[in-house]
Design a protein around this motif. Structure first.
Motif, mmCIF file in Angstrom:
data_model
loop_
_atom_site.group_PDB
_atom_site.id
_atom_site.type_symbol
_atom_site.label_atom_id
_atom_site.label_comp_id
_atom_site.label_asym_id
_atom_site.label_seq_id
_atom_site.Cartn_x
_atom_site.Cartn_y
_atom_site.Cartn_z
ATOM 1 N N HIS A 23 -15.784 -25.302 -22.461
ATOM 2 C CA HIS A 23 -14.537 -24.303 -22.832
ATOM 3 C C HIS A 23 -15.485 -22.976 -22.768
ATOM 4 O O HIS A 23 -14.569 -21.750 -22.611
ATOM 5 C CB HIS A 23 -14.061 -24.755 -24.090
ATOM 6 N N VAL A 24 -16.564 -23.027 -23.396
ATOM 7 C CA VAL A 24 -17.268 -21.585 -23.691
ATOM 8 C C VAL A 24 -17.724 -21.067 -22.287
ATOM 9 O O VAL A 24 -17.432 -19.919 -22.038
ATOM 10 C CB VAL A 24 -18.769 -21.950 -24.612
ATOM 11 N N TRP A 25 -18.445 -21.930 -21.175
ATOM 12 C CA TRP A 25 -18.691 -21.300 -20.277
ATOM 13 C C TRP A 25 -17.556 -21.043 -19.390
ATOM 14 O O TRP A 25 -17.596 -19.819 -18.424
ATOM 15 C CB TRP A 25 -19.540 -22.376 -19.081
ATOM 16 N N ASN A 26 -16.454 -21.595 -19.340
ATOM 17 C CA ASN A 26 -15.238 -21.147 -18.642
ATOM 18 C C ASN A 26 -14.637 -19.782 -19.111
ATOM 19 O O ASN A 26 -14.365 -18.934 -17.988
ATOM 20 C CB ASN A 26 -14.159 -22.231 -18.608
ATOM 21 N N THR A 27 -14.476 -19.588 -20.184
ATOM 22 C CA THR A 27 -14.003 -18.621 -20.833
ATOM 23 C C THR A 27 -14.978 -17.018 -20.541
ATOM 24 O O THR A 27 -14.492 -16.193 -19.835
ATOM 25 C CB THR A 27 -13.938 -18.441 -22.470
ATOM 26 N N ILE A 28 -16.261 -17.554 -20.589
ATOM 27 C CA ILE A 28 -17.235 -16.624 -20.293
ATOM 28 C C ILE A 28 -17.177 -16.037 -18.854
ATOM 29 O O ILE A 28 -17.223 -14.898 -18.440
ATOM 30 C CB ILE A 28 -18.777 -16.787 -20.777
ATOM 31 N N ASN A 31 -14.199 -14.130 -17.981
ATOM 32 C CA ASN A 31 -14.116 -12.775 -18.334
ATOM 33 C C ASN A 31 -15.261 -11.783 -17.955
ATOM 34 O O ASN A 31 -15.003 -10.517 -17.953
ATOM 35 C CB ASN A 31 -14.200 -12.755 -20.025
ATOM 36 N N LEU A 32 -16.428 -12.365 -17.662
ATOM 37 C CA LEU A 32 -17.728 -11.636 -17.559
ATOM 38 C C LEU A 32 -18.010 -11.776 -16.100
ATOM 39 O O LEU A 32 -19.111 -11.036 -15.667
ATOM 40 C CB LEU A 32 -18.854 -11.911 -18.425
#
Length: 70
Positions: A23-28, A31-32
């Motif tokens: 979930h962290v990697w997908n969000t980053i 967005n970036l």
């Protein structure tokens, strides 16, 4: 001796929905990933800011509840 109340939960070999870091990697990534920063230091700072500003919705509890009520 007392009976143990611990039990093991077998996770599928690959279950990205239940792996919190996914979930962290997908969000980053969302967005970036398409932004070109001036330096590595700026990229690192933006990455850290993005993580620290969010509360991630982990779905691990849903998986555990499904296992309990099969």
């Amino acid at each position: 001796m007392h009976a143990s109340t611990k039990s093991f939960v077998n996770f599928p070999p690959y279950a990205p929905d239940f792996n919190p870091i996914e979930h962290v990697w997908n969000t980053i990534k969302t967005n970036l990933s398409n932004i070109q920063f001036d330096s590595f230091e700026t990229t690192r700072k933006m990455f850290a800011d993005e993580i620290n500003e969010r509360i991630f919705n982990y779905k691990i509890w849903q998986f555990v509840l499904r296992l309990l009520y099969l």
